[in-house]
Write an enzyme that holds these catalytic residues in place. Structure first.
Site, PDB file in Angstrom:
ATOM      1  CG  PHE A 109      32.922  32.539  54.161  1.00  0.00           C
ATOM      2  CD1 PHE A 109      33.561  33.588  54.800  1.00  0.00           C
ATOM      3  CD2 PHE A 109      32.593  31.407  54.900  1.00  0.00           C
ATOM      4  CE1 PHE A 109      33.871  33.515  56.151  1.00  0.00           C
ATOM      5  CE2 PHE A 109      32.896  31.324  56.243  1.00  0.00           C
ATOM      6  CZ  PHE A 109      33.538  32.385  56.873  1.00  0.00           C
TER       7      PHE A 109
ATOM      8  CB  SER B 134      36.258  40.571  48.220  1.00  0.00           C
ATOM      9  OG  SER B 134      35.216  39.848  48.760  1.00  0.00           O
ATOM     10  CB  SER B 135      31.452  43.321  48.164  1.00  0.00           C
ATOM     11  OG  SER B 135      30.386  43.829  48.932  1.00  0.00           O
TER      12      SER B 135
ATOM     13  CD  GLU C 274      42.747  41.925  39.523  1.00  0.00           C
ATOM     14  OE1 GLU C 274      43.048  41.005  38.756  1.00  0.00           O
ATOM     15  OE2 GLU C 274      41.855  42.764  39.263  1.00  0.00           O
TER      16      GLU C 274
ATOM     17  NE  ARG D 260      50.503  44.294  36.919  1.00  0.00           N
ATOM     18  CZ  ARG D 260      50.737  44.754  35.707  1.00  0.00           C
ATOM     19  NH1 ARG D 260      49.752  44.839  34.849  1.00  0.00           N
ATOM     20  NH2 ARG D 260      51.943  45.124  35.330  1.00  0.00           N
TER      21      ARG D 260
ATOM     22  N   GLY E 131      52.797  43.560  44.733  1.00  0.00           N
ATOM     23  CA  GLY E 131      53.552  42.749  45.678  1.00  0.00           C
ATOM     24  C   GLY E 131      52.657  41.713  46.323  1.00  0.00           C
ATOM     25  CB  ILE E 132      53.375  38.769  48.171  1.00  0.00           C
ATOM     26  CG1 ILE E 132      53.871  38.343  46.777  1.00  0.00           C
ATOM     27  CG2 ILE E 132      52.633  37.636  48.867  1.00  0.00           C
ATOM     28  CD1 ILE E 132      54.904  37.228  46.798  1.00  0.00           C
TER      29      ILE E 132
ATOM     30  CE1 TYR F  26      27.363  38.240  42.131  1.00  0.00           C
ATOM     31  CE2 TYR F  26      25.685  36.876  41.112  1.00  0.00           C
ATOM     32  CZ  TYR F  26      26.940  37.019  41.659  1.00  0.00           C
ATOM     33  OH  TYR F  26      27.780  35.935  41.744  1.00  0.00           O
TER      34      TYR F  26
HETATM   35  C1  LIG Z   1      31.087  30.801  43.268  1.00  0.00           C
HETATM   36  C2  LIG Z   1      31.771  32.088  43.524  1.00  0.00           C
HETATM   37  C3  LIG Z   1      31.176  33.022  44.353  1.00  0.00           C
HETATM   38  C4  LIG Z   1      31.812  34.241  44.578  1.00  0.00           C
HETATM   39  N1  LIG Z   1      31.216  35.148  45.402  1.00  0.00           N
HETATM   40  C5  LIG Z   1      31.835  36.314  45.667  1.00  0.00           C
HETATM   41  C6  LIG Z   1      31.232  37.259  46.538  1.00  0.00           C
HETATM   42  O1  LIG Z   1      30.149  37.049  47.088  1.00  0.00           O
HETATM   43  N2  LIG Z   1      31.905  38.410  46.764  1.00  0.00           N
HETATM   44  C7  LIG Z   1      33.125  38.654  46.203  1.00  0.00           C
HETATM   45  O2  LIG Z   1      33.698  39.701  46.460  1.00  0.00           O
HETATM   46  N3  LIG Z   1      33.697  37.793  45.352  1.00  0.00           N
HETATM   47  C8  LIG Z   1      33.098  36.625  45.083  1.00  0.00           C
HETATM   48  N4  LIG Z   1      33.684  35.730  44.232  1.00  0.00           N
HETATM   49  C9  LIG Z   1      34.976  36.051  43.610  1.00  0.00           C
HETATM   50  C10 LIG Z   1      36.193  35.618  44.447  1.00  0.00           C
HETATM   51  O3  LIG Z   1      35.826  34.731  45.442  1.00  0.00           O
HETATM   52  C11 LIG Z   1      36.871  36.839  45.028  1.00  0.00           C
HETATM   53  O4  LIG Z   1      37.480  37.543  43.982  1.00  0.00           O
HETATM   54  C12 LIG Z   1      37.894  36.547  46.127  1.00  0.00           C
HETATM   55  O5  LIG Z   1      38.186  37.757  46.753  1.00  0.00           O
HETATM   56  C13 LIG Z   1      39.184  35.923  45.641  1.00  0.00           C
HETATM   57  O6  LIG Z   1      39.914  35.488  46.776  1.00  0.00           O
HETATM   58  P1  LIG Z   1      40.948  34.286  46.674  1.00  0.00           P
HETATM   59  O7  LIG Z   1      41.589  34.130  47.993  1.00  0.00           O
HETATM   60  O8  LIG Z   1      40.300  33.095  46.121  1.00  0.00           O
HETATM   61  O9  LIG Z   1      41.987  34.887  45.655  1.00  0.00           O
HETATM   62  P2  LIG Z   1      42.681  34.263  44.301  1.00  0.00           P
HETATM   63  O10 LIG Z   1      41.605  33.836  43.409  1.00  0.00           O
HETATM   64  O11 LIG Z   1      43.634  33.220  44.758  1.00  0.00           O
HETATM   65  O12 LIG Z   1      43.418  35.499  43.790  1.00  0.00           O
HETATM   66  C14 LIG Z   1      42.743  36.603  43.275  1.00  0.00           C
HETATM   67  C15 LIG Z   1      43.737  37.702  42.930  1.00  0.00           C
HETATM   68  O13 LIG Z   1      44.310  38.204  44.124  1.00  0.00           O
HETATM   69  C16 LIG Z   1      45.716  38.036  44.121  1.00  0.00           C
HETATM   70  N5  LIG Z   1      46.108  37.654  45.474  1.00  0.00           N
HETATM   71  C17 LIG Z   1      45.619  36.645  46.214  1.00  0.00           C
HETATM   72  N6  LIG Z   1      46.217  36.630  47.414  1.00  0.00           N
HETATM   73  C18 LIG Z   1      47.107  37.650  47.420  1.00  0.00           C
HETATM   74  C19 LIG Z   1      48.046  38.141  48.358  1.00  0.00           C
HETATM   75  N7  LIG Z   1      48.196  37.597  49.563  1.00  0.00           N
HETATM   76  N8  LIG Z   1      48.804  39.199  48.008  1.00  0.00           N
HETATM   77  C20 LIG Z   1      48.667  39.792  46.806  1.00  0.00           C
HETATM   78  N9  LIG Z   1      47.799  39.362  45.882  1.00  0.00           N
HETATM   79  C21 LIG Z   1      47.032  38.307  46.190  1.00  0.00           C
HETATM   80  C22 LIG Z   1      45.996  36.962  43.096  1.00  0.00           C
HETATM   81  O14 LIG Z   1      47.276  37.085  42.539  1.00  0.00           O
HETATM   82  C23 LIG Z   1      44.905  37.233  42.085  1.00  0.00           C
HETATM   83  O15 LIG Z   1      45.301  38.276  41.246  1.00  0.00           O
HETATM   84  C24 LIG Z   1      33.065  34.510  43.973  1.00  0.00           C
HETATM   85  C25 LIG Z   1      33.660  33.551  43.156  1.00  0.00           C
HETATM   86  C26 LIG Z   1      33.020  32.350  42.932  1.00  0.00           C
HETATM   87  C27 LIG Z   1      33.673  31.333  42.049  1.00  0.00           C
END
Ligand SMILES: Cc1cc2nc3c(=O)[nH]c(=O)nc-3n(C[C@H](O)[C@H](O)[C@H](O)COP(=O)(O)OP(=O)(O)OC[C@H]3O[C@@H](n4cnc5c(N)ncnc54)[C@H](O)[C@@H]3O)c2cc1C
Length: 651
Positions: free
Chosen positions: A204, A217-218, A266, A268, A270-271, A473
């Site tokens: 978070f 995400s969850s 992910e 793929r 767009g943004i 998990y």
């Molecule tokens: C310690 C740890 C704990 C975690 N716990 C959880 C958890 O409890 N639950 C969970 O769901 N995940 C968890 N994760 C995984 C991670 O946090 C998630 O995948 C999160 O959703 C990624 O968000 P981010 O903003 O960091 O995205 P990034 O890591 O910056 O990007 C992830 C992907 O999304 C794409 N992306 C990002 N922003 C955009 C945008 N605006 N438009 C289009 N594509 C975009 C990127 O290109 C990439 O492909 C955890 C990871 C770690 C390291």
């Protein structure tokens, strides 16, 4: 100024994990993985030691990006490029510690609004550059790295300046939020108006709304608030075809859901610039209670019954016996939970309740709402827990868990510094397959530890309950020198676990996405026809494969549904284990399970693969009745995925 995490690890520079205040941790780790964490750790890598290639940014592209976002928001400095190279998977952390930076982005841009995002995408497509959206960089599936052999300019588009809650519709309980908002900032803005999103992944503090959507995400409280897939009611996405806009209606019948296509995409398609999300009034009362169960099996049945019951909980989480013991070992001296398993309590559980304390499982259940609602739910849950031999141990452990959950991620870097890898793999499965999947995956992980010759540890918790099942998990750890070779051993364990998910009726991931790290299980999970459909979607939207190429579907895949695609799918799926007559058991097992015709067809195509032209001609002309016809996408569905699975299992 957009804030980022440490370039080499998790979280803020000023924060790190320490075992000093947790007296039971060092002995626990020594016993279970043979590692002495009291030794001085390896130093964090020094930025000055990195050997960073110069960026390749053609001048016209640079000028167009400057025009799009302003010169001060176009960064080519080394630190920015390194920060945007990877996410935070174990593989990423090991590579970066060993100065393997992969294919760095050439430039990082920080658009300030949707028009700027559009201008960036136009400039990128005009220059045939690669665009990788960047949220918080927390993903753990390899979702951010550019393909190593990418020769086009690579642009990382950091959404960090798009961080505002734009408005809250108090009647509809919907908020419009910009995609780059980090969890805490988003909740702060909503909280100021008395609202909450209720999405609290463990990452978070450093992840964004756009990243959550793009990875499906969850959060910890998904039992009440839903996964991000439910929370997100509408999206705005800048695509090569223009801005994709969906309506924030509660439900609709408009063909396949475009909103759902964006979820998990992910980058793929767009943004994502903005989303309309469900929000809730900040609850009057919020409590997480701790419970003990005598065994994991008792706990699993109780979790299922809670999901079936009328109880409305926010969190259902239960640790297996190993994770419970680990939790106890991380208790701080003098903390709320330090007296939790006092000798009196232990005696009571052992003597009166006849528990084997080694099997005991710790659970957290969350409740929210008005005081009356919380009271009623606690009663309902208490009855179910009691029926399965469990007992409530109050709010202490829950408060502790709540406080430390966002600090726990720092432990991975600490262990890497001490010479151990620790990582996670998670899945979802139905209530009926949960227990066998758990047992099978633990067995496979232990076998993999043996195979690579380490003393390994695996533990698990159930979380995120649904009508028909839940998420499991797993966390695993073992000591090993942290060189690039560590990734080879790690892959063996991680693959064994992932393959277990697939073989035992789970999914490749419940909430960590596909990226590049899970892509090889995708055909098994959604079938080759499903992969073909996704390939067609991505190629249709982005024919030049400029948008985050290689994620979800590997970079080298030929275009969808072409004969070349079919031949490629079959070729890559027919693993030596199947065609090699020497590996009789494997081939026989595969044949029994998946059908001789498919295997025969795969062998024919494999044998002819030396002559690609012959394969192509054959695939496109064979009649469906002939063996080679099972190379057709629809027919080959079981065969291709199954053969791939057989090969990986053999490997
Ligand atoms: C310690 C740890 C704990 C975690 N716990 C959880 C958890 O409890 N639950 C969970 O769901 N995940 C968890 N994760 C995984 C991670 O946090 C998630 O995948 C999160 O959703 C990624 O968000 P981010 O903003 O960091 O995205 P990034 O890591 O910056 O990007 C992830 C992907 O999304 C794409 N992306 C990002 N922003 C955009 C945008 N605006 N438009 C289009 N594509 C975009 C990127 O290109 C990439 O492909 C955890 C990871 C770690 C390291």
């Amino acid at each position: 100024m957009v804030e980022h995490m440490k370039w080499w690890g998790w979280g803020r520079e000023s924060v790190s994990f320490s075992h000093g205040d947790k007296p039971e941790l060092a002995p626990f780790i020594r016993t279970h993985i043979g590692l002495d964490i009291t030794r001085p750790p390896a130093q964090a890598p020094a930025f000055a030691d990195l050997d960073v290639a110069e960026p390749t940014l053609p001048e016209p592209l640079r000028a167009a990006l400057v025009e799009a976002v302003g010169a001060e928001h176009v960064h080519t400095d080394t630190l920015d490029r390194v920060i945007h190279a990877y996410g935070k998977s174990l593989r990423d952390l090991v590579r970066i510690r060993n100065q393997d930076l992969g294919r760095l982005p050439d430039v990082v841009v920080y658009p300030g609004d949707e028009d700027a995002v559009r201008a960036v995408l136009t400039a990128a497509l005009d220059a045939d550059a690669v665009v990788i959206p960047f949220g918080g960089g927390t993903n753990i599936s390899g979702s951010l790295e550019a393909p190593r052999d990418e020769i086009r300019p690579v642009i990382s588009v950091d959404l960090g300046r798009l961080d505002r809650v734009l408005d809250v519709d108090t009647d509809a309980r919907l908020a419009r939020v910009q995609a780059g908002a980090l969890g805490p900032h988003l909740e702060e803005q909503l909280g100021a108006q008395g609202w909450t999103l209720g999405h609290f992944p463990d990452s978070f503090s450093h992840s964004t709304l756009g990243g959550w959507i793009a990875t499906r995400s969850s959060g910890m409280q998904s039992d009440k608030y839903g996964d991000i897939a439910e929370i997100t009611r509408a999206v705005r996405v800048v695509t090569p075809a223009g801005v994709l806009v969906t309506r924030p209606v509660p439900s609709q019948s408009t063909g396949p859901s475009v909103r759902e296509m964006v979820l998990g995409s992910e980058g793929r398609l767009g943004i994502i610039t903005e989303a309309t999300v469900q929000v809730h009034r900040v609850p009057e009362e919020r409590v997480i209670l701790g419970y003990f169960f005598p065994t994991w099996d008792d706990a699993l049945v109780a979790m299922r019954e809670i999901a079936e019951s009328e109880a409305q909980v926010t969190v259902t989480r239960v640790s297996d016996a190993n994770e419970t013991r680990f939790s106890f070992a991380t208790r701080k001296k003098g903390s709320l939970a330090s007296g939790l398993v006092s000798s009196g309590m232990k005696q009571y559980l052992r003597r009166v309740r006849k528990w084997d304390l080694e099997q005991m499982c710790l659970s957290f259940i969350g409740f929210e709402g008005s005081a009356g609602h919380v009271r009623a739910q606690r009663k309902l849950v208490g009855e179910i827990v009691g029926r399965h031999g469990g007992l409530c141990v109050g709010t202490g452990p829950g408060q502790l868990y709540d406080q430390k959950k966002f600090d726990t991620p720092y432990i991975r870097d600490f262990l890497l510094g001490q010479g151990a890898v620790a990582d996670v793999s998670e899945t979802a499965t139905s209530w009926s397959t949960l227990a066998p999947l758990y047992r099978g995956v633990v067995a496979r992980a232990n076998k993999a530890f043996e195979e690579i010759g380490v003393k390994g540890w695996i533990m698990c918790h159930l979380s995120h309950s649904y009508h028909s099942g839940a998420c499991l998990y797993f966390t695993f750890a073992y000591a090993t020198p942290i060189t690039l070779d560590a990734i080879v051993g790690y892959d063996t364990v991680k693959s064994a676990i992932q393959q277990g998910f697939i073989d035992l009726a789970g999914t490749l991931s419940h909430h960590h996405a596909v990226g590049v790290e899970h892509a090889s299980w995708l055909a098994d999970d959604i079938s080759p026809a499903g992969v073909s459909l996704l390939t067609a979607l991505f190629d249709g939207v982005d024919p030049g494969r400029n948008l985050n190429p290689g994620k979800i579907i590997p970079a080298g895949s030929p275009p969808a549904l072409s004969p070349a695609f079919v031949a490629h799918a079959v070729e890559t799926a027919v693993i030596d284990a199947v065609v090699d007559a020497g590996v009789v058991d494997q081939a026989a097992g595969t044949e029994a399970e998946f059908g001789a015709a498919e295997i025969a067809a795969a062998r024919v195509v494999k044998a002819e693969a030396v002559e690609p032209a012959v394969v192509e001609a054959r695939v496109s002309t064979e009649s469906p009745a002939e063996p080679a016809a099972s190379a057709e996408p629809s027919e080959a569905a079981g065969g291709v995925g199954a053969a791939a699975a057989a090969g990986r299992a053999a490997g």
